[in-house]
Design an enzyme around this catalytic site. Structure first.
Site, PDB file in Angstrom:
ATOM      1  CB  CYS A   1     -43.692 -50.663 123.174  1.00 28.72           C
ATOM      2  SG  CYS A   1     -43.768 -51.643 121.576  1.00 28.72           S
TER       3      CYS A   1
ATOM      4  CG  HIS B   1     -41.104 -47.649 124.879  1.00 23.91           C
ATOM      5  ND1 HIS B   1     -40.251 -48.670 124.672  1.00 23.91           N
ATOM      6  CD2 HIS B   1     -41.721 -47.301 123.684  1.00 23.91           C
ATOM      7  CE1 HIS B   1     -40.223 -48.785 123.327  1.00 23.91           C
ATOM      8  NE2 HIS B   1     -41.475 -48.218 122.871  1.00 23.91           N
TER       9      HIS B   1
ATOM     10  CD  GLN C   1     -42.408 -40.665 121.275  1.00 29.49           C
ATOM     11  OE1 GLN C   1     -42.791 -39.335 120.581  1.00 29.49           O
ATOM     12  NE2 GLN C   1     -42.263 -41.664 120.558  1.00 29.49           N
TER      13      GLN C   1
ATOM     14  CG  ASP D   1     -36.728 -43.741 126.482  1.00 32.06           C
ATOM     15  OD1 ASP D   1     -36.390 -43.014 125.150  1.00 32.06           O
ATOM     16  OD2 ASP D   1     -37.504 -44.574 126.436  1.00 32.06           O
TER      17      ASP D   1
ATOM     18  CE  LYS E   1     -39.480 -43.809 118.997  1.00 29.77           C
ATOM     19  NZ  LYS E   1     -40.773 -44.221 118.197  1.00 29.77           N
TER      20      LYS E   1
END
Length: 469
Positions: free
Chosen positions: A387, A149, A222, A219, A245
């Site tokens: 993105c 991302h 998600q 990261d 999220k």
């Protein structure tokens, strides 16, 4: 603040194994009945272009998740006491200070942080990774994959990009070869692709990074909403994730990790709260986490994030993974029966994935399909390049694709409505006219009413991430 909160029986990291490596296209699997947790607005009716209403099937959790009802209730409890944090003597200020600082332990427990790890509160994952970029020792290089991302591509000052190979196994070998070729300070990777849902083996990547003298930052935007992660077991050094999220959309995120880099880095936000003493010619900065939290903190967002961590952390072990795995198999089986639908994957040998699926429909622009699903079926999906432009180009959809993503309130009916909508489109076309308006496909005309409190004219799109990106 040094953290001591730990679960007595840590959940084993789910980044190392989930399913076998067999092909994912299987017969539709039974899905556990009902949502796993109550979500604000789940199943609320929305208008169709026909004038009818249908319960909204939200399949866009990967972009932003609506709040858990328990989180919204907690925010309502806190709001009457909203006041200054850290420096107020009043009762309300003391309440907010305790809530804010207590949230660090809740977040730390949720990710099984080490006892000496630091929790820094930020706005979101992008904010956390930009903060992290300022913590890399001077001149230190950062190794990343080209599947990331933009939040994990753009912040790094001295970046070396490894091109993902045709298989996950060969990709891991390339990462190790790059770290062996020239020293790097940090390996920065995604926990799971925000485009395809495929997971990376974080424990293995941590061992690779440490073997070559690098630290690892993940990261987890998600990953964390879909799978639990254990920082101790996985040996991940830094973890970044977002409240919006994780069913806590009140503007807070977190960076969790080792103290030394965070204490030695320049303050991320120079201002009140980040200092010990200020003179006109000299400033003595405080240590992390306050060192990077200058200004009045987002106590409401932090409280929401902490409560989300507590509520999701209390789910029975394996229940979220079982729920999503059944939904994912059901969707893949359904889409596999529709002519002209292509499901996108990065690696054929990746065996673990969360509830995120990217796909294309031959002959239709992604934005057209998304507008049709919304207007005629009350199904919300994401369209664009998510993105992650380099990955979109790699996977063969430089103009975008569609993405369906599951959450705690997703049901088998939501999945079936998406598959039915795609099948109807392929076989019969649309029942309404669609055209591009201000860069996005919209039904023309669009008779759907907006809630009375929604502005009637919002003007042109001004954000840097334009529609379709």
């Amino acid at each position: 603040m040094t953290l001591t909160a730990r679960r007595t029986a840590p959940v084993q990291p789910t980044t190392h194994c989930a399913r076998s490596g067999r092909a994912e296209r299987v017969h539709a699997a039974p899905v556990p009945a009902g949502p796993l947790l109550p979500i604000v607005g789940a199943g609320s009716p929305v208008p169709l272009v026909t004038g009818a209403e249908r319960p909204y099937a939200n399949l866009d959790y990967a972009a932003s998740a609506p709040p858990l009802q328990a989180v919204a209730d907690h925010v309502d409890e806190l709001l009457p006491y909203y006041a200054s944090v850290h420096r107020g003597a009043g009762y309300a200020s003391q309440v907010c200070t305790r809530v804010y600082e207590g949230a660090r332990a809740a977040v730390a427990e949720f990710v099984d942080a080490r006892s000496d790890d630091v929790v820094v509160f930020t706005r979101n994952t992008t904010d956390s990774l930009n903060l992290m970029a300022g913590c890399v020792p001077a001149g230190g290089e950062v190794v990343v994959l080209d599947i990331e991302h933009h939040a994990n591509l753009l912040p790094w000052r001295h970046r070396r990009v490894v091109e993902a190979a045709a298989t996950l196994e060969r990709t891991l070998a390339r990462v190790e070869a790059e770290l062996a070729r020239r020293p790097a300070a940090l390996l920065a990777v995604t926990g799971t692709s925000n485009v395809t849902g495929e997971q990376l083996p974080l424990g293995l990547l941590s061992r690779i990074a440490h073997r070559h003298g690098a630290r690892i930052a993940v990261d987890a935007a998600q990953l964390v909403p879909h799978r639990r992660i254990d920082l101790v077991a996985s040996q991940v050094d830094y973890l970044a994730f977002s409240g919006h999220k994780l069913y806590a959309p009140w503007g807070a995120g977190a960076l969790v990790g080792r103290r030394d880099w965070l204490d030695e880095a320049p303050p991320y936000l120079a201002g009140g709260g980040a200092v010990r003493e200020v003179g006109l010619d000299e400033v003595r900065w405080t240590s992390a986490p306050a060192r990077h939290e200058g200004g009045s903190p987002n106590v409401v967002g932090v409280a929401a994030l902490a409560r989300a961590c507590q509520v999701i952390g209390a789910l029975p072990e394996g229940s979220l993974e079982a729920h999503e795995s059944a939904l994912r198999r059901r969707l893949l089986a359904g889409l596999g029966d529709v002519p002209g639908v292509q499901v996108h994957r990065i690696w054929p040998d990746s065996s673990s994935a969360v509830g995120v699926v990217a796909f294309s429909v031959r002959g239709y622009a992604p934005g057209h399909v998304a507008a049709y699903l919304s207007a005629e079926h009350a199904v919300g999906v994401r369209d664009g390049k998510f993105c992650a432009h380099p990955l979109a180009a790699r996977l063969g959809f430089p103009d975008g694709a569609l993405r369906a993503s599951f959450g705690l309130a997703t049901t088998a009916d939501d999945v079936d409505r998406l598959v039915t909508g795609i099948d109807t489109l392929v076989r019969n076309g649309t029942n309404w006219s669609y055209d591009v308006v201000d860069g996005r496909y919209e039904p023309v005309p669009d008779p759907r009413p907006w809630p009375e409190w929604v502005p009637s004219d919002v003007g042109p799109v001004t954000r840097g991430c334009q529609p379709g990106t």
